[in-house]
Design a protein around this motif. Structure first.
Motif, PDB file in Angstrom:
ATOM      1  N   MET A  71      23.245   7.377  29.628  1.00  0.00           N
ATOM      2  CA  MET A  71      22.400   6.173  29.647  1.00  0.00           C
ATOM      3  C   MET A  71      21.431   6.086  28.471  1.00  0.00           C
ATOM      4  O   MET A  71      20.582   5.204  28.437  1.00  0.00           O
ATOM      5  CB  MET A  71      21.707   5.958  30.997  1.00  0.00           C
ATOM      6  CG  MET A  71      20.974   7.100  31.633  1.00  0.00           C
ATOM      7  SD  MET A  71      19.520   7.637  30.750  1.00  0.00           S
ATOM      8  CE  MET A  71      18.417   6.253  30.981  1.00  0.00           C
ATOM      9  N   GLY A  72      21.562   6.985  27.503  1.00  0.00           N
ATOM     10  CA  GLY A  72      20.835   6.811  26.246  1.00  0.00           C
ATOM     11  C   GLY A  72      19.398   7.282  26.228  1.00  0.00           C
ATOM     12  O   GLY A  72      18.650   6.984  25.291  1.00  0.00           O
ATOM     13  N   LYS A  73      18.983   8.037  27.262  1.00  0.00           N
ATOM     14  CA  LYS A  73      17.592   8.504  27.276  1.00  0.00           C
ATOM     15  C   LYS A  73      17.348   9.481  26.138  1.00  0.00           C
ATOM     16  O   LYS A  73      18.126  10.431  25.957  1.00  0.00           O
ATOM     17  CB  LYS A  73      17.328   9.219  28.613  1.00  0.00           C
ATOM     18  CG  LYS A  73      15.880   9.636  28.848  1.00  0.00           C
ATOM     19  CD  LYS A  73      15.748  10.420  30.151  1.00  0.00           C
ATOM     20  CE  LYS A  73      16.129   9.626  31.357  1.00  0.00           C
ATOM     21  NZ  LYS A  73      15.096   8.685  31.810  1.00  0.00           N
ATOM     22  N   PRO A 128      19.091   4.200  40.927  1.00  0.00           N
ATOM     23  CA  PRO A 128      19.373   3.511  39.663  1.00  0.00           C
ATOM     24  C   PRO A 128      19.634   4.498  38.514  1.00  0.00           C
ATOM     25  O   PRO A 128      19.407   5.696  38.647  1.00  0.00           O
ATOM     26  CB  PRO A 128      18.061   2.777  39.417  1.00  0.00           C
ATOM     27  CG  PRO A 128      17.025   3.716  39.931  1.00  0.00           C
ATOM     28  CD  PRO A 128      17.642   4.474  41.069  1.00  0.00           C
ATOM     29  N   TRP A 129      20.020   3.939  37.393  1.00  0.00           N
ATOM     30  CA  TRP A 129      20.424   4.759  36.248  1.00  0.00           C
ATOM     31  C   TRP A 129      19.263   5.177  35.355  1.00  0.00           C
ATOM     32  O   TRP A 129      19.419   6.031  34.501  1.00  0.00           O
ATOM     33  CB  TRP A 129      21.442   3.982  35.387  1.00  0.00           C
ATOM     34  CG  TRP A 129      20.967   2.576  35.095  1.00  0.00           C
ATOM     35  CD1 TRP A 129      21.331   1.448  35.774  1.00  0.00           C
ATOM     36  CD2 TRP A 129      20.011   2.160  34.108  1.00  0.00           C
ATOM     37  NE1 TRP A 129      20.655   0.359  35.281  1.00  0.00           N
ATOM     38  CE2 TRP A 129      19.841   0.763  34.254  1.00  0.00           C
ATOM     39  CE3 TRP A 129      19.290   2.825  33.122  1.00  0.00           C
ATOM     40  CZ2 TRP A 129      18.978   0.019  33.449  1.00  0.00           C
ATOM     41  CZ3 TRP A 129      18.422   2.091  32.323  1.00  0.00           C
ATOM     42  CH2 TRP A 129      18.280   0.702  32.488  1.00  0.00           C
ATOM     43  N   ASN A 130      18.068   4.559  35.516  1.00  0.00           N
ATOM     44  CA  ASN A 130      17.064   4.756  34.447  1.00  0.00           C
ATOM     45  C   ASN A 130      16.418   6.133  34.425  1.00  0.00           C
ATOM     46  O   ASN A 130      16.120   6.660  33.351  1.00  0.00           O
ATOM     47  CB  ASN A 130      16.008   3.635  34.462  1.00  0.00           C
ATOM     48  CG  ASN A 130      15.253   3.527  35.750  1.00  0.00           C
ATOM     49  OD1 ASN A 130      15.690   4.032  36.781  1.00  0.00           O
ATOM     50  ND2 ASN A 130      14.118   2.875  35.716  1.00  0.00           N
ATOM     51  N   PHE A 131      16.192   6.712  35.627  1.00  0.00           N
ATOM     52  CA  PHE A 131      15.765   8.118  35.691  1.00  0.00           C
ATOM     53  C   PHE A 131      16.789   8.793  36.592  1.00  0.00           C
ATOM     54  O   PHE A 131      16.525   9.048  37.769  1.00  0.00           O
ATOM     55  CB  PHE A 131      14.339   8.240  36.247  1.00  0.00           C
ATOM     56  CG  PHE A 131      13.288   7.737  35.290  1.00  0.00           C
ATOM     57  CD1 PHE A 131      12.632   8.604  34.420  1.00  0.00           C
ATOM     58  CD2 PHE A 131      12.969   6.388  35.227  1.00  0.00           C
ATOM     59  CE1 PHE A 131      11.675   8.140  33.525  1.00  0.00           C
ATOM     60  CE2 PHE A 131      12.021   5.912  34.335  1.00  0.00           C
ATOM     61  CZ  PHE A 131      11.373   6.791  33.480  1.00  0.00           C
ATOM     62  N   ASN A 256      10.878   5.652  28.362  1.00  0.00           N
ATOM     63  CA  ASN A 256      12.295   5.479  28.733  1.00  0.00           C
ATOM     64  C   ASN A 256      12.912   4.252  28.048  1.00  0.00           C
ATOM     65  O   ASN A 256      13.645   3.485  28.659  1.00  0.00           O
ATOM     66  CB  ASN A 256      12.417   5.365  30.259  1.00  0.00           C
ATOM     67  CG  ASN A 256      13.775   5.790  30.773  1.00  0.00           C
ATOM     68  OD1 ASN A 256      14.389   6.714  30.236  1.00  0.00           O
ATOM     69  ND2 ASN A 256      14.265   5.104  31.777  1.00  0.00           N
ATOM     70  N   SER A 257      12.541   4.067  26.786  1.00  0.00           N
ATOM     71  CA  SER A 257      13.018   2.932  25.993  1.00  0.00           C
ATOM     72  C   SER A 257      12.662   1.598  26.669  1.00  0.00           C
ATOM     73  O   SER A 257      13.386   0.604  26.550  1.00  0.00           O
ATOM     74  CB  SER A 257      14.524   3.026  25.735  1.00  0.00           C
ATOM     75  OG  SER A 257      14.859   4.300  25.225  1.00  0.00           O
ATOM     76  N   GLY A 258      11.551   1.617  27.390  1.00  0.00           N
ATOM     77  CA  GLY A 258      11.061   0.390  28.042  1.00  0.00           C
ATOM     78  C   GLY A 258      11.683   0.125  29.395  1.00  0.00           C
ATOM     79  O   GLY A 258      11.349  -0.853  30.053  1.00  0.00           O
ATOM     80  N   GLN A 259      12.575   1.009  29.826  1.00  0.00           N
ATOM     81  CA  GLN A 259      13.345   0.750  31.045  1.00  0.00           C
ATOM     82  C   GLN A 259      12.766   1.539  32.221  1.00  0.00           C
ATOM     83  O   GLN A 259      13.386   2.481  32.718  1.00  0.00           O
ATOM     84  CB  GLN A 259      14.807   1.125  30.821  1.00  0.00           C
ATOM     85  CG  GLN A 259      15.400   0.425  29.601  1.00  0.00           C
ATOM     86  CD  GLN A 259      16.702   1.076  29.139  1.00  0.00           C
ATOM     87  OE1 GLN A 259      17.741   0.449  29.179  1.00  0.00           O
ATOM     88  NE2 GLN A 259      16.648   2.309  28.691  1.00  0.00           N
ATOM     89  N   SER A 260      11.575   1.163  32.616  1.00  0.00           N
ATOM     90  CA  SER A 260      10.954   1.850  33.749  1.00  0.00           C
ATOM     91  C   SER A 260      10.222   0.832  34.601  1.00  0.00           C
ATOM     92  O   SER A 260       9.548  -0.066  34.076  1.00  0.00           O
ATOM     93  CB  SER A 260       9.967   2.903  33.243  1.00  0.00           C
ATOM     94  OG  SER A 260       9.234   3.425  34.321  1.00  0.00           O
ATOM     95  N   CYS A 261      10.328   0.997  35.923  1.00  0.00           N
ATOM     96  CA  CYS A 261       9.635   0.070  36.819  1.00  0.00           C
ATOM     97  C   CYS A 261       8.126   0.156  36.633  1.00  0.00           C
ATOM     98  O   CYS A 261       7.423  -0.826  36.810  1.00  0.00           O
ATOM     99  CB  CYS A 261      10.025   0.348  38.269  1.00  0.00           C
ATOM    100  SG  CYS A 261       9.768   2.067  38.741  1.00  0.00           S
TER     101      CYS A 261
END
Ligand SMILES: O=CCCCC(=O)O
Length: 463
Positions: A71-73, A128-131, A256-261
């Motif tokens: 996922m690119g983290k 979800p995929w973000n973390f 997280n490249s801006g992808q966090s709740c």
């Protein structure tokens, strides 16, 4: 199921999806295991979660690389994520017995009355995929230690992470069926949730996904915990340390490249310090390095999927068409992969996506306000209520503002972050229920009331 590297577009691996009978078998195994597992002494369950922490630490580079590839983290954050998973395991290994001990409540003389905390059964976690590691461990560590068993439906772009997490528990010595990954699409969730063998559901993800899961679970009277989106305000008052606020604000937006709740999304800045903050904040945002997520120096990697970056860009374009000004960034980078640069928007119209919606990427919306009351109004002007960050050197005022903010978590002079010791969760459309801490381990237990009268006072009795 295909696992794709967003940075290169390469297929990393493919996985066979579970068919109906495989899902049934996994559910049955989870149910059978639960029967034994919840009768294990708490010390044994604590020993195993402590083993899981060891397994995580021993293999942290490998797990981090799996996340980064899928996922690119950025790799450095991925390593920290695995370490944090080990921390939450350690935390419950140390505290679960204390959190789950019977609570005695004095009622009447010669009566023993108490609340015991007993597990519910197999719990489904839709994640979800973000973390991709952290969100699963913050569910699994308290719940397995409480005596529940876990079934994971992970996001379909991180099947490698999902399988690796199952292996962590296997290697830690958990019985087969204590933690099981279901390799299925979201379309199979309704049947799983409806299944009588499943006790409860937790979901971290989007608001529509949360509504759908809650609706199904509700119709089967199953408890849910929902951790949904956020559009967290980051409020900067006139007496704030502007340098610190600007630096932390850029980090808070681009985590997280801006992808966090819980990323800071709407910056609400007092007129008196607006120009100073903007200069420093834009410079901080611009200084972040966008690049290969495997490079240790990268701050912002690719967005996790091309379609997600396109959605983000559409929100930016719509906001600009409505009248917003782009101070920085605003266009996908001209290179292979879904790379979006740090972006700052100002002069944002009320009804544009940058004011109303969650922007899941490195895009900051900045609003100018003229007093504290307006700052609070603006901070609360959202359907979400997850976290908020408030910047001021006046502690008393900070606490007053914190009380006025409609959110599950408020951090003063700090970015919003999760911590195993503190409850995590939101209000309004950000969901309900709490994860982590003592509160989190009590979500999926039967808080059972027991009343024991002294035998000599009872009138009846067994013949
Ligand atoms: O999207 C949610 C991110 C949660 C990150 C955290 O718990 O730190």
């Amino acid at each position: 199921m295909e696992s794709l590297n967003p940075a290169t577009g390469d297929v990393i691996d493919t996985f066979d999806e579970d068919d109906e009978s495989a899902v049934d078998e996994k559910l049955q195994r989870a149910t059978d295991t639960y029967d034994e597992w919840h009768r294990q002494p708490i010390e044994e369950r604590q020993r195993l979660i402590s083993n899981a922490a060891d397994v995580l630490r021993e293999n942290k580079r490998e797990y981090a690389e799996t996340m980064t590839a899928e996922m690119g983290k950025p790799i450095e954050s991925a390593v920290s994520e695995v370490e944090k998973c080990a921390w939450v395991c350690d935390y419950y290994a140390e505290h679960a017995a204390e959190f789950l001990q019977d609570e005695h409540i004095g009622t009447e003389p010669d009566v023993e009355s108490y609340v015991s905390y007993e597990p519910l059964g197999p719990v489904l976690a839709v994640m979800p995929w973000n973390f991709p590691f952290w969100q699963v461990f913050r569910f699994a560590a308290p719940n397995l230690t409480a005596g529940n068993v876990g079934l994971l439906k992970h996001a379909s772009n991180v099947p490698g992470c999902a399988m690796a997490i199952q292996e962590v528990f296997e290697e830690a010595g958990y019985p087969d069926g204590a933690f099981t990954t279901l390799l299925v699409g979201s379309d199979k969730m309704e049947d799983v949730i409806a299944d009588d063998r499943l006790a409860a559901v937790t979901l971290t993800g989007s608001e529509p996904a949360g509504r759908a899961v809650a609706e199904t679970a509700g119709s089967h009277l199953k408890k849910t915990v929902l951790e949904l989106g956020g559009s967290d305000p980051f409020v900067v008052l006139p007496d704030a340390d502007i340098e610190d606020a600007a630096k932390t604000g850029a980090r808070a937006r681009c985590i997280n490249s801006g992808q966090s709740c819980i990323a800071a999304k709407r910056f609400v800045v007092h007129d008196d310090v607006y120009d100073e903050f903007m200069d420093e904040f834009a410079a901080e945002m611009e200084s972040l390095t966008v690049g290969d997520p495997m490079d240790e120096d990268t701050d912002i990697g690719p967005q996790a999927r091309e379609d997600l970056m396109n959605d983000l860009h559409e929100q930016v374009e719509e906001s600009v068409d409505a009248g917003a000004t782009v101070e920085l960034g605003g266009e996908p980078l001209d290179r292979d992969g879904p790379y979006y640069p740090p972006t700052v928007l100002t002069e944002i119209p009320e009804d544009s996506p940058a004011a109303r919606e969650e922007l899941f990427g490195p895009v900051a919306s900045v609003f100018r306000v003229s007093d504290v009351e307006e700052a609070i109004r603006r901070a609360n002007d959202t359907t979400y209520g997850l976290g908020a960050s408030v910047w001021t050197q006046d502690k008393r005022r900070a606490k007053e503002v914190a009380r006025e903010i409609e959110a599950g978590m408020v951090f003063v002079n700090e970015l919003v972050k999760s911590d195993p010791r503190l409850p995590f969760g939101g209000v309004k459309d950000s969901g309900y229920g709490r994860e982590l801490s003592e509160h989190g381990i009590h979500e999926f237990v039967n808080e059972k009331t027991t009343w024991v009268s002294d035998v000599s006072h009872s009138e009846g009795g067994v013949e």
